[in-house]
Design a protein around this motif. Sequence first.
Motif, PDB file in Angstrom:
ATOM      1  N   ASP A 282      -2.641  -2.888  -3.268  1.00 14.63           N
ATOM      2  CA  ASP A 282      -2.084  -2.141  -4.391  1.00 14.63           C
ATOM      3  C   ASP A 282      -0.735  -2.727  -4.804  1.00 14.63           C
ATOM      4  O   ASP A 282      -0.195  -3.619  -4.140  1.00 14.63           O
ATOM      5  N   THR A 283      -0.192  -2.225  -5.884  1.00 10.96           N
ATOM      6  CA  THR A 283       1.069  -2.752  -6.413  1.00 10.96           C
ATOM      7  C   THR A 283       2.074  -1.620  -6.571  1.00 10.96           C
ATOM      8  O   THR A 283       1.751  -0.573  -7.126  1.00 10.96           O
ATOM      9  N   VAL A 284       3.282  -1.862  -6.077  1.00  9.61           N
ATOM     10  CA  VAL A 284       4.372  -0.917  -6.280  1.00  9.61           C
ATOM     11  C   VAL A 284       5.590  -1.664  -6.814  1.00  9.61           C
ATOM     12  O   VAL A 284       6.001  -1.497  -7.952  1.00  9.61           O
ATOM     13  N   ILE A 285       6.160  -2.530  -5.998  1.00 10.86           N
ATOM     14  CA  ILE A 285       7.339  -3.281  -6.415  1.00 10.86           C
ATOM     15  C   ILE A 285       6.943  -4.517  -7.211  1.00 10.86           C
ATOM     16  O   ILE A 285       7.634  -4.930  -8.134  1.00 10.86           O
ATOM     17  N   ALA A 286       5.848  -5.137  -6.821  1.00 17.06           N
ATOM     18  CA  ALA A 286       5.403  -6.366  -7.488  1.00 17.06           C
ATOM     19  C   ALA A 286       3.893  -6.396  -7.529  1.00 17.06           C
ATOM     20  O   ALA A 286       3.218  -5.721  -6.747  1.00 17.06           O
ATOM     21  N   ASP A 287       3.366  -7.199  -8.435  1.00 17.86           N
ATOM     22  CA  ASP A 287       1.918  -7.314  -8.559  1.00 17.86           C
ATOM     23  C   ASP A 287       1.298  -8.091  -7.403  1.00 17.86           C
ATOM     24  O   ASP A 287       0.097  -7.993  -7.165  1.00 17.86           O
TER      25      ASP A 287
ATOM     26  N   HIS B  40       0.800  -1.218   0.000  1.00 17.03           N
ATOM     27  CA  HIS B  40       0.000   0.000   0.000  1.00 17.03           C
ATOM     28  C   HIS B  40       0.837   1.274   0.000  1.00 17.03           C
ATOM     29  O   HIS B  40       0.270   2.368   0.176  1.00 17.03           O
ATOM     30  N   VAL B  41       2.157   1.202  -0.179  1.00 19.82           N
ATOM     31  CA  VAL B  41       2.955   2.423  -0.139  1.00 19.82           C
ATOM     32  C   VAL B  41       2.472   3.382  -1.224  1.00 19.82           C
ATOM     33  O   VAL B  41       2.257   2.996  -2.377  1.00 19.82           O
ATOM     34  N   GLY B  42       2.234   4.617  -0.839  1.00 19.22           N
ATOM     35  CA  GLY B  42       1.705   5.615  -1.764  1.00 19.22           C
ATOM     36  C   GLY B  42       0.218   5.513  -1.991  1.00 19.22           C
ATOM     37  O   GLY B  42      -0.332   6.212  -2.849  1.00 19.22           O
TER      38      GLY B  42
ATOM     39  N   ASP C 240       1.498  12.003  -1.984  1.00 20.02           N
ATOM     40  CA  ASP C 240       0.101  11.599  -1.979  1.00 20.02           C
ATOM     41  C   ASP C 240      -0.302  11.196  -0.562  1.00 20.02           C
ATOM     42  O   ASP C 240       0.497  10.642   0.199  1.00 20.02           O
ATOM     43  N   THR C 241      -1.561  11.449  -0.214  1.00 17.91           N
ATOM     44  CA  THR C 241      -2.052  10.947   1.067  1.00 17.91           C
ATOM     45  C   THR C 241      -2.067   9.425   1.004  1.00 17.91           C
ATOM     46  O   THR C 241      -2.367   8.841  -0.030  1.00 17.91           O
ATOM     47  N   GLN C 242      -1.744   8.765   2.116  1.00 17.66           N
ATOM     48  CA  GLN C 242      -1.575   7.318   2.084  1.00 17.66           C
ATOM     49  C   GLN C 242      -1.667   6.711   3.472  1.00 17.66           C
ATOM     50  O   GLN C 242      -1.652   7.413   4.482  1.00 17.66           O
ATOM     51  N   LEU C 243      -1.689   5.379   3.477  1.00 22.35           N
ATOM     52  CA  LEU C 243      -1.991   4.598   4.669  1.00 22.35           C
ATOM     53  C   LEU C 243      -0.794   4.361   5.582  1.00 22.35           C
ATOM     54  O   LEU C 243      -0.962   4.015   6.747  1.00 22.35           O
ATOM     55  N   SER C 244       0.408   4.542   5.107  1.00 23.77           N
ATOM     56  CA  SER C 244       1.598   4.018   5.767  1.00 23.77           C
ATOM     57  C   SER C 244       1.677   4.332   7.256  1.00 23.77           C
ATOM     58  O   SER C 244       1.867   3.435   8.087  1.00 23.77           O
ATOM     59  N   ALA C 245       1.587   5.598   7.633  1.00 20.17           N
ATOM     60  CA  ALA C 245       1.767   5.963   9.039  1.00 20.17           C
ATOM     61  C   ALA C 245       0.669   5.376   9.919  1.00 20.17           C
ATOM     62  O   ALA C 245       0.929   4.936  11.046  1.00 20.17           O
ATOM     63  N   LYS C 246      -0.554   5.359   9.426  1.00 20.26           N
ATOM     64  CA  LYS C 246      -1.652   4.787  10.204  1.00 20.26           C
ATOM     65  C   LYS C 246      -1.432   3.297  10.442  1.00 20.26           C
ATOM     66  O   LYS C 246      -1.632   2.798  11.558  1.00 20.26           O
ATOM     67  N   PHE C 247      -0.997   2.571   9.418  1.00 22.41           N
ATOM     68  CA  PHE C 247      -0.744   1.141   9.590  1.00 22.41           C
ATOM     69  C   PHE C 247       0.443   0.933  10.528  1.00 22.41           C
ATOM     70  O   PHE C 247       0.432   0.053  11.398  1.00 22.41           O
ATOM     71  N   GLY C 248       1.487   1.742  10.357  1.00 23.53           N
ATOM     72  CA  GLY C 248       2.654   1.597  11.221  1.00 23.53           C
ATOM     73  C   GLY C 248       2.321   1.811  12.684  1.00 23.53           C
ATOM     74  O   GLY C 248       2.725   1.036  13.560  1.00 23.53           O
ATOM     75  N   ASP C 249       1.572   2.856  12.983  1.00 28.32           N
ATOM     76  CA  ASP C 249       1.181   3.125  14.361  1.00 28.32           C
ATOM     77  C   ASP C 249       0.276   2.025  14.897  1.00 28.32           C
ATOM     78  O   ASP C 249       0.388   1.621  16.064  1.00 28.32           O
ATOM     79  N   SER C 250      -0.595   1.510  14.051  1.00 26.53           N
ATOM     80  CA  SER C 250      -1.526   0.468  14.489  1.00 26.53           C
ATOM     81  C   SER C 250      -0.794  -0.815  14.877  1.00 26.53           C
ATOM     82  O   SER C 250      -1.096  -1.421  15.910  1.00 26.53           O
ATOM     83  N   VAL C 251       0.162  -1.243  14.056  1.00 32.08           N
ATOM     84  CA  VAL C 251       0.868  -2.481  14.404  1.00 32.08           C
ATOM     85  C   VAL C 251       1.760  -2.264  15.613  1.00 32.08           C
ATOM     86  O   VAL C 251       1.939  -3.171  16.438  1.00 32.08           O
TER      87      VAL C 251
ATOM     88  N   VAL D  55      11.324  -0.757  17.319  1.00 29.59           N
ATOM     89  CA  VAL D  55      10.859   0.538  16.812  1.00 29.59           C
ATOM     90  C   VAL D  55      10.228   0.277  15.451  1.00 29.59           C
ATOM     91  O   VAL D  55      10.901  -0.177  14.521  1.00 29.59           O
ATOM     92  N   THR D  56       8.944   0.554  15.330  1.00 27.40           N
ATOM     93  CA  THR D  56       8.239   0.304  14.067  1.00 27.40           C
ATOM     94  C   THR D  56       8.654   1.331  13.022  1.00 27.40           C
ATOM     95  O   THR D  56       8.854   2.511  13.336  1.00 27.40           O
ATOM     96  N   ALA D  57       8.765   0.881  11.782  1.00 28.30           N
ATOM     97  CA  ALA D  57       9.065   1.789  10.677  1.00 28.30           C
ATOM     98  C   ALA D  57       8.265   1.360   9.452  1.00 28.30           C
ATOM     99  O   ALA D  57       7.961   0.181   9.272  1.00 28.30           O
ATOM    100  N   VAL D  58       7.925   2.327   8.625  1.00 29.21           N
ATOM    101  CA  VAL D  58       7.250   2.094   7.351  1.00 29.21           C
ATOM    102  C   VAL D  58       7.868   3.028   6.327  1.00 29.21           C
ATOM    103  O   VAL D  58       8.590   3.964   6.679  1.00 29.21           O
ATOM    104  N   ASP D  59       7.592   2.776   5.056  1.00 30.26           N
ATOM    105  CA  ASP D  59       8.013   3.751   4.060  1.00 30.26           C
ATOM    106  C   ASP D  59       6.795   4.373   3.405  1.00 30.26           C
ATOM    107  O   ASP D  59       5.687   3.836   3.453  1.00 30.26           O
ATOM    108  N   ALA D  60       7.014   5.546   2.812  1.00 28.52           N
ATOM    109  CA  ALA D  60       5.948   6.296   2.152  1.00 28.52           C
ATOM    110  C   ALA D  60       6.509   6.855   0.854  1.00 28.52           C
ATOM    111  O   ALA D  60       7.659   7.299   0.799  1.00 28.52           O
ATOM    112  N   ARG D  61       5.680   6.835  -0.187  1.00 36.56           N
ATOM    113  CA  ARG D  61       6.140   7.280  -1.498  1.00 36.56           C
ATOM    114  C   ARG D  61       5.413   8.548  -1.917  1.00 36.56           C
ATOM    115  O   ARG D  61       4.181   8.612  -1.903  1.00 36.56           O
ATOM    116  N   ASN D  62       6.183   9.560  -2.280  1.00 38.18           N
ATOM    117  CA  ASN D  62       5.666  10.819  -2.802  1.00 38.18           C
ATOM    118  C   ASN D  62       4.750  11.504  -1.783  1.00 38.18           C
ATOM    119  O   ASN D  62       4.608  11.051  -0.646  1.00 38.18           O
TER     120      ASN D  62
END
Length: 881
Positions: A362-367, A354-356, A395-406, A386-393
């Motif tokens: 969704d698909t970024v690196i692979a289908d 789901h990055v970006g 655009d509004t996106q899920l990354s931080a919400k998922f990272g905080d949730s886990v 320490v939890t970490a996620v990545d985010a692309r560009n």
Amino acid sequence: MMIEPAVEKLERFRNPDFWHRPANYWFWHRVPTEDEILEQLTTMRQAGYGSFQVAVRLSWPLEEYLSREYLAAVRTAADTARRLGLRMGVYDDYNWLSGHAGGKTVAGHDSFRESHLFWTASTVADGRVELTVSGIHATDVDWLLEQGAEWVFEGGSPHWADWELQGVFLRSYDGEYRDVTDDAVITRSGPNGATVAVEVPGAPAGARVAAALSARCATSRMIDYLNPAAARRFAEVGLQPYVDALGDHIGDTVVYVFFDQPHSCFWDWTERTGTLGASLMYSTTLREAADRKLDGGWRGILPSLLFDDARQAEARARFFSLYAATATDAFFGTVADWCHEHGLLFSGHEVLAHVGSWDITDTVIADDVRSNFGMDYFAIDAFRDVTAVDARNNDTQLSAKFGDSVARAHGRSGCIVEQYYARVEPGTHFGAGQWELRLPDMRAQAIRHHLLGARQFLEHAFWLTDGDERDGREALFVNPRFDFPPGMNFEPWFGHHRAFADESAALSQFLDEFEPDTDVALVYPLSTIAGYGPAHPAGAHFAVWAETMARHGVQYRIVDERAVVGSRSDNGRIAIGGARYRCIVLPGVQLTPADGLGEALAGARAAGVRVVASGPTLSGGDGARERDGSGEFGGVGAAAGPPAPEDVLEILKGMRGDDAIAITPGDRRTLWTRTGRDQDATLYAAAFNDADTPADLVVELPEGRWRLSRWTPSTGQVDTRDTGRLTVLNVDAQEIVCVSAVRVPEDEIPLTAGWTLMLAGREAVPVSVETPLEEQLPEPLEGAVTYVQRVRLPQGEWELVLDGMRDAVEVFADGEPVGRAAWPPYRFALDRFAGRDVRLEIAVAPSAADRYYRGSPLRGRSSMRSGITEPPRLVRRPIGK
């Protein structure tokens, strides 16, 4: 009770630590000199960063990674960072794709190279069938061009070896499978593929036969993530050199190890069929685990992977649960243990589909990223400190919400968000990045990340050099100029970075002062995705719920479906982990990890919890969805697609509790928010007006009188005033609002406004009781002064309390002496004036410092704070006092 927030909170807000300050990847393209290290780290410190990670890039000669010269420079960086007060993380690999150690993990250990499972199918003709695996290529490496292939593969291309037949199956017309492995043989195998011949006499013409084959990529530097021995070897050759070089910095200046997208290649091939979009990692470890733990063993599970059969979804889900557990334990578990043995925290991020985006499929690196670690993000996070996620560009996106949730699912909170930029212009390449990045856009993205759960904003990247004048596709990655720019310190606006960094850190620290509200639990439909694949509508349904709630201030958390199975419900709440929710949403949940999920949901509904679903149901149907716990049904069926955002908001109306704070826009615009409370029952809210126009924001509090403080992250200023249930704040475009609220007890009345000051020989003037007299009076204080205000005293036994006072004081009411004090406590009984309007006078006798030192160089640096600096309070005296 203090008028301003506690001193400790103010100190943290104005001086956040390195965990809250922005960090960066420090891209190294060659060995830096000592002068360059000092200059660049000094620049980082001045720009407001709190920490960094040295990241060696593709322009660095691969054979020189972890060389003596390189490690000596890393040690110099740590020494310099310690002197400058910076912290450091160990970025654990060459370029990225943690685990290969620049090829050192597999050097001399060919068995540690990645192995994969391929499959192929064809139809029977004349009682036999020939099956081929050919045209194998790594879709992720394809995007990295020739230079990427040279990095990943020895000699620049993949060669396959050790082909092994894993299973062959005949599918009859009624959908049953027959194991015909004993009737099959590999007739050809080589570096580019293999062929299998199967004899099936008596099978009808046109019947389908599928075969699974495993092979090892003999030239790949990527490792077998299913093998703990490979992970141990990685730690030995890729991480131990850092510990040896950094010595006493470990656990002090150097805090953690950071992994970046560990994954074997995503392989595709000409004959791929079925629901899986890429090859699967393979090892005997996985096969043996399947034989022990899955019905039918390894052979029994293979048909669910080889054929596109919806009836096999549950079997695929069971397989991927085992697959993810095997991989995460083998790699993350092993490396985490090594880190802990050496006094280092374990952090980093995996591949996120789901990055970006907001869509978990969704698909970024692979289908199909199921083939990596099974998309089991909750399981992976169990190994992190320490939890970490990545985010692309941007655009509004899920990354931080998922990272905080886990993170919160494992008793932690917040996450690091690595923010990178990829080019999306037609005709170019994602690696060319975005040199056109502007600071206001990155600031807005950082704020969104913070409000959705990010503690630290990790920038990609700070650069040692900015490359050369080469241009074009052939220069991608190897020329630093086109290796995911921008290099932040080479942007003309970088001189303004400090203001951005300070604001980001203060906002992050403010958000860390409280526990977020949890009104809605959004279930992560992992089993459904594992069973049906990324084409299932669960991803689209999840995206609508997640984005709509985030944009419109519905406070939610993503929850593990396995945790729901063990939940308990009472009094209108469902308890999942350490949080309680009023509502639980199941977006496209069609498969569950255990039978207990339905039972838990029934219990939640009976307890008054709102249970909402959209998309396919648990039974596989597409009927109506339950909207609330009353048994009323309605909603959107699977055939109609995901619900509209307005439907989501209507369904979730009224989710906020009566005892909570809310901050909402006067119109329907997007407003990113976070609300919650601390252990002292202080309410908090933060919001970002992510628009180009000003907005009126309504702060709504529970009934009663409140002391509302507005914190300004950009300046560190905190302003406090008393208010009722509703407060309207006018905010500019792109402005952050941070407020906290403390209930004013009914037995306390603050006297904040309306004071005048009487000085000898002068007319009375308005005066603030929140600011020292020296900062209000143009002339030096010559002697005593008197604060005056008319006050209505309620019935009962009341005291006048002066907080923060350090001068001598005498109090009068209607000219009658009330009391005197020259040191704490400054409390004056007003019992005999109860029920009256009185003229309250507070005569203050300060020191002579202002009279004799104002304007004199002999004053030095000492400050003078005379008079009343915190609003006086009327306090009902407790019985017996």
